[in-house]
Design an enzyme around this catalytic site. Structure first.
Site, PDB file in Angstrom:
ATOM      1  CG  ASP A 205      -1.841   1.206   1.248  1.00 40.05           C
ATOM      2  OD1 ASP A 205      -2.660   1.336   0.335  1.00 40.05           O
ATOM      3  OD2 ASP A 205      -1.718   2.037   2.173  1.00 40.05           O
TER       4      ASP A 205
ATOM      5  CD  GLU B 154      -5.611   1.280  -4.120  1.00 41.50           C
ATOM      6  OE1 GLU B 154      -6.788   1.677  -4.175  1.00 41.50           O
ATOM      7  OE2 GLU B 154      -4.865   1.482  -3.149  1.00 41.50           O
TER       8      GLU B 154
ATOM      9  CB  CYS C 190     -12.489  -6.070   8.901  1.00 43.41           C
ATOM     10  SG  CYS C 190     -11.754  -7.162  10.158  1.00 43.41           S
TER      11      CYS C 190
ATOM     12  CB  CYS D 205     -13.609  -4.692  12.719  1.00 42.10           C
ATOM     13  SG  CYS D 205     -14.908  -5.602  11.837  1.00 42.10           S
TER      14      CYS D 205
ATOM     15  CB  CYS E  67     -14.126  -9.512  14.209  1.00 42.96           C
ATOM     16  SG  CYS E  67     -13.021  -8.446  13.271  1.00 42.96           S
TER      17      CYS E  67
ATOM     18  CG  ASP F 143      -1.311   3.394   5.939  1.00 47.20           C
ATOM     19  OD1 ASP F 143      -2.264   3.755   5.227  1.00 47.20           O
ATOM     20  OD2 ASP F 143      -0.603   4.199   6.583  1.00 47.20           O
TER      21      ASP F 143
END
Length: 426
Positions: free
Chosen positions: A179, A263, A316, A335, A338, A345
């Site tokens: 990333d 990406e 997540c 999250c 969970c 990142d």
């Protein structure tokens, strides 16, 4: 396999004059042919190809004797390159060809008859030019491009065929997701973070001072030429530092991993944000991805880009729950499903890796079902644990934000959609 090695040249005074003459002749011919193409299109509505304008070179040599001082094939290559530039424009790979200026970078291209020795490069009508051959050039020399930057440094980009075939890519090894960011240049799926060197910020004060000195000089004076060279040296220093950092980091990542997933960023669109444009410009994301791609191909490794609209930061990686919105100032989030606390990142890089593995798995399944199963079993399924492949191939469809975009980077088959629905119900 074609390879390129860029070496530094050290021509003497006479050779510099000959190269300057060649640069000027090729630049004049480019501008003349481009103007001829523009006028022909305005008058007749039809354009000229590179081969058609190449036929007028003998007539131009009769009108302008100084064109004969330049190697003939360099002039011919100018016309062919102009034709390629128009083809790239019509196929929307580049902008409309522009006229060349005597200020800035200069270059000429030798398609053949160039010899490379241990410490020199022999150019037609130029002679033996001293060079530093820092890498062995083993194979047939195809094309040599001579260039001069704004700091009066000469280089030769030597394209040669080493006679080796292209390595077959396979997935036997470690997979990593990357990333890209601004605070940290790269964040990998294994938790490593590489700081942004911010090279332009380190030299910005010196660059500002040199540019102020240049603006005070009178146009056309020798002092202005000297000041322009000082500014060019600072830019050269920034460029060299940036390329050194990107080359070292990309080489390290390629050496340590077999599958590299990044990406597909819209850098040009992100540059429209005036608050981040300067930071994005100096970080060099596009150059870094280009280095990763060609180095991975040379090593027989896999480089994969995930769709830019894939919600890697908002999903997540544990339970695949997706949050509605996640502003840029939120670097850590928890999250709701969970209760896992995520580094924004690192979570994005893990999701990119998983999405890349899922795409590779689906490609392998498609190859198997198409009747070429033996080859797919050899090059597409080895290296990853069975549980990991099973998890990635059956990963639930991740929805995206509004705007009518697609729901997934890769479409599921009918059987996979049924398995996904049953997995969600469980």
């Amino acid at each position: 396999m074609l390879r390129v090695v860029k070496v530094r040249l050290y021509p003497d005074v006479q050779q510099q004059q000959s190269l300057a003459q060649a640069f000027g002749s090729c630049r004049w011919l480019w501008n003349y042919c481009l103007n001829l193409m523009n006028q022909t299109y305005k008058e007749t509505g039809k354009g000229l190809s590179g081969y058609e304008v190449k036929k007028i070179i003998p007539q131009l040599k009769k009108e302008y004797d100084w064109l004969s001082l330049t190697y003939s094939q360099c002039l011919q290559q100018v016309c062919l390159n102009l034709g390629v530039a128009f083809n790239n424009f019509f196929e929307k790979r580049a902008k409309y060809p522009r006229f060349k200026s005597k200020h800035g970078k200069q270059s000429i291209q030798y398609p053949q008859n160039v010899k490379v020795a241990d410490n020199c490069v022999t150019l037609p009508k130029i002679g033996d030019v001293t060079a530093i051959i820092h890498r062995p050039i083993e194979g047939k020399v195809k094309t040599v491009t001579i260039s001069k930057n704004c700091s009066n440094q000469y280089f030769a980009a030597i394209l040669f065929d080493d006679g080796k075939g292209k390595l077959e890519s396979n997935t036997e090894g470690k997979a990593i997701g990357i990333d890209l960011g601004l605070t940290h240049f790269a964040i990998t799926s294994d938790g490593s973070k590489f700081d942004n060197p911010r090279i332009l910020s380190k030299h910005e004060k010196n660059l500002k001072l040199k540019q102020q000195q240049l603006s005070r000089k009178q146009k056309g004076s020798n002092n202005r030429i000297k000041a322009r060279k000082k500014v060019a040296r600072v830019h050269r220093k920034i460029t060299n530092c940036r390329e050194d950092f990107l080359h070292k980091l990309s080489r390290r990542i390629v050496n340590e991993n077999q599958v590299i997933v990044v990406e597909n960023l819209n850098v040009k669109g992100m540059m429209q944000n005036h608050k981040l444009a300067k930071s994005i410009h100096q970080v060099g994301w596009g150059m870094f991805c280009t280095m990763l791609k060609y180095k991975a191909e040379m090593e027989g490794k896999i480089y994969l880009e995930v769709d830019r609209f894939f919600p890697s930061s908002k999903t997540c990686h544990v339970c695949l729950n997706q949050v509605g919105s996640l502003p840029l100032d939120v670097r850590f989030w928890t999250c709701d499903n969970c209760q896992t606390r995520h580094d924004r990142d690192v979570n994005a890089s893990i999701n990119l890796r998983d999405e890349g593995l899922r795409i590779l798995r689906l490609r392998s399944v498609q190859v198997l079902t198409s009747g070429t199963g033996d080859k797919a079993m050899k090059c597409g399924l080895g290296g990853f644990p069975h549980e990991q492949l099973h998890q990635e191939a059956c990963r639930p469809d991740v929805s995206r934000s509004k705007g009518g975009r697609k729901k997934s980077t890769t479409a599921f088959s009918v059987g996979q959609e049924a398995y996904t629905l049953s997995a969600r119900s469980v």
